[in-house]
Design a protein around this motif. Structure first.
Motif, PDB file in Angstrom:
ATOM      1  N   GLY A 152       0.828  -1.199   0.000  1.00  0.00           N
ATOM      2  CA  GLY A 152       0.000   0.000   0.000  1.00  0.00           C
ATOM      3  C   GLY A 152       0.862   1.248   0.000  1.00  0.00           C
ATOM      4  O   GLY A 152       1.861   1.323   0.715  1.00  0.00           O
ATOM      5  N   HIS A 176       0.087  -7.579  -5.101  1.00  0.00           N
ATOM      6  CA  HIS A 176      -1.145  -6.776  -5.091  1.00  0.00           C
ATOM      7  C   HIS A 176      -0.795  -5.399  -4.544  1.00  0.00           C
ATOM      8  O   HIS A 176      -0.204  -5.300  -3.467  1.00  0.00           O
ATOM      9  N   THR A 177      -1.171  -4.365  -5.278  1.00  0.00           N
ATOM     10  CA  THR A 177      -0.876  -3.015  -4.805  1.00  0.00           C
ATOM     11  C   THR A 177      -2.168  -2.235  -4.612  1.00  0.00           C
ATOM     12  O   THR A 177      -3.185  -2.516  -5.257  1.00  0.00           O
ATOM     13  N   THR A 178      -2.103  -1.262  -3.737  1.00  0.00           N
ATOM     14  CA  THR A 178      -3.234  -0.366  -3.549  1.00  0.00           C
ATOM     15  C   THR A 178      -2.695   0.988  -3.118  1.00  0.00           C
ATOM     16  O   THR A 178      -1.550   1.087  -2.653  1.00  0.00           O
ATOM     17  N   ASN A 189      -6.125  -0.554  -7.584  1.00  0.00           N
ATOM     18  CA  ASN A 189      -6.926  -0.568  -6.356  1.00  0.00           C
ATOM     19  C   ASN A 189      -6.763   0.733  -5.574  1.00  0.00           C
ATOM     20  O   ASN A 189      -5.681   1.325  -5.559  1.00  0.00           O
ATOM     21  N   LEU A 196      -6.821  -5.536   0.756  1.00  0.00           N
ATOM     22  CA  LEU A 196      -6.383  -6.486  -0.273  1.00  0.00           C
ATOM     23  C   LEU A 196      -6.447  -7.928   0.215  1.00  0.00           C
ATOM     24  O   LEU A 196      -6.570  -8.862  -0.574  1.00  0.00           O
TER      25      LEU A 196
ATOM     26  N   CYS B  73     -12.025   4.739  -3.009  1.00  0.00           N
ATOM     27  CA  CYS B  73     -12.190   3.310  -2.705  1.00  0.00           C
ATOM     28  C   CYS B  73     -12.474   2.574  -4.017  1.00  0.00           C
ATOM     29  O   CYS B  73     -13.109   3.127  -4.911  1.00  0.00           O
ATOM     30  N   THR B  74     -11.974   1.374  -4.127  1.00  0.00           N
ATOM     31  CA  THR B  74     -12.385   0.527  -5.249  1.00  0.00           C
ATOM     32  C   THR B  74     -13.016  -0.746  -4.697  1.00  0.00           C
ATOM     33  O   THR B  74     -12.622  -1.237  -3.637  1.00  0.00           O
TER      34      THR B  74
END
Lengths: 281, 163
Positions: A152, A176-178, A189, A196, B73-74
């Motif tokens: 993140g 997985h990135t956000t 995301n 996640l 937000c998603t």
């Protein structure tokens, strides 16, 4: 003998020459340095350990390895320019010199990763101390089952190591990135890093987690893993608290009964969970 | 081809919901699809539906005049979209845009509210699913508001790099 060891390796900085420097993102530089002496001792460093970097005439700060020291004494650090010392370290041009003490700390529990699913949760600059362990998992020297990285960042422009992320993906790491916030054109995301976790099934009994980032983010991430059934002794957090001497003498980084510089910085969640909820510590 | 009841039963958000409630909900439901970059809901409009996302991703956005919209937000498959249908004044509080082609189960909010009033067990079962998700989203919003990854650096700027 022990005292002598401190005097030569732990208390007196080695000299390192800056070979390359580049701004990875706004305000965050990666410097690649070459040690002039003791290369063999530094080459024993482990992922998750750190060095005390000295900007001559300015001061010293702890910085984790973002790549481990090679046998030739090459090592890199990712430094966010936030204070006087980090500003001095990131201002140095190629050919300039810095001081280096270390390696310090226990590092990540690499020996516990064999045969396990490894979940890595990184927040912001916290991905830097994890980079050597992700490299270790990605490029075949590990016996871990599978590796998943949840990363993140504040915003898309603050995502570090974008090229490494591609290399890790190509090497089989499930990345997985956000980001916390994004503009209209971002296709990835948006949300906190723990959001996640719900999208990826965990084998909770066979999972080891390594977490690094702002402490509040690590707390939430560790609790989310606990809720998912991962046991506290399999969840490792890398703490950062005002480290000064790095050898357990000054007491600045004391955290309950532990000194983060020498007993950590990596701690199993069951060792520190109760203290993480004590505001006064 | 799966019936709408099958789709509702298999959606993770309604996992373990009893048969009676599923049948009641199915009476208010239909299959819906949205193309990439189409808006599913708009702030200020009547919140007359809610959605269970089956495939695709949805961005929740806010905007202020003179600024670009901000995605805060998603949502992905397994998530629900829409809370405002639950409480008066039943108006959407943000925009939602399909980031990729989206398939979802759409529920008529008025129909569902009436069934929840008439069948309080179903209403309670639904609330037990909404509240934990809402708590998570509130916690997430709190962390995002705290800006835990730090203020934007004013250093390492182009000016510094030129030195």
């Amino acid at each position: 003998m022990k005292q002598g060891h401190h005097q030569t390796h732990d208390s007196i900085p080695a000299i390192a020459t800056v070979k390359t420097k580049r701004w990875e993102i706004e305000g965050v530089a990666i410097i690649d340095v070459k040690l002039s002496t003791n290369q063999r001792a530094w080459a024993q460093s482990k992922p998750g350990q750190f060095a005390m970097l000295y900007g001559f005439g300015v001061g010293e700060i702890p910085i984790s390895f973002s790549t481990l020291p090679s046998a030739e004494g090459r090592v890199s650090f990712t430094i966010r320019r936030t204070g006087a010392v980090s500003a001095a370290l990131t201002r140095i041009k190629c050919g300039g010199v810095i001081g280096m003490r270390g390696p310090f700390g226990n590092g990540w529990p690499i020996e516990q990763l064999a045969g396990r699913d490894v979940v890595i949760i990184a927040g912001g600059l916290g991905v830097a101390p994890l980079r050597p362990v992700i490299d270790y998992l990605a490029f075949g020297r590990s016996d871990a089952n599978r590796a998943t990285l949840f990363y993140g960042a504040r915003e898309p422009a603050a995502i570090l190591y974008t090229k490494d992320i591609e290399r890790w993906r190509n090497a089989g790491v499930d990345v997985h990135t956000t980001v916390d916030t994004a503009s209209h054109d971002w296709r990835g995301n948006v949300g906190v890093v723990t959001s996640l976790l719900s999208g990826v099934p965990l084998d909770s009994e066979n999972t080891v987690a390594l977490i690094c980032g702002p402490e509040i983010m690590m707390r939430y991430a560790a609790e989310a893993l606990k809720d998912a059934g991962v046991s506290d002794e399999d969840v490792w957090l890398s703490l950062e608290r005002n480290m000064k001497c790095a050898i357990g003498f000054c007491g600045h980084c004391q955290f309950g009964p532990a000194f983060i510089c020498k007993d950590g910085p990596a701690f199993a969640y069951d060792q520190i969970r109760s203290n993480l909820f004590v505001r006064e510590l | 081809m799966k019936s709408i009841e099958d789709l509702i039963r298999n959606h993770p958000f309604l996992q373990d919901l009893d048969k009676t409630s599923i049948a009641l909900m199915a009476g208010c439901a239909k299959n819906v699809a949205f193309d990439q970059d189409t808006y599913i809901i708009h702030e200020g409009q009547s919140a007359d539906q809610f959605f269970l996302i089956r495939n695709g991703a949805v961005a929740l956005e806010s905007y202020a005049p003179g600024r670009d919209p901000v995605v805060f937000c998603t949502l992905k498959s397994c998530d629900f979209l829409g809370v405002s249908w639950l409480a008066p004044p039943y108006r959407w509080q943000y925009d939602a845009r399909a980031l990729e082609p989206v398939r979802a189960i759409g529920f008529d909010a008025d129909c569902l509210r009436k069934k929840c009033d008439a069948n309080t067990a179903m209403g309670y079962a639904l609330m037990k699913r909404f509240v934990p998700s809402l708590m998570q989203r509130l916690q997430a919003a709190r962390l995002q508001m705290m800006d835990i990854y730090g203020a934007p650096p004013t250093i390492g700027s182009a000016q510094d790099r030129a030195r």
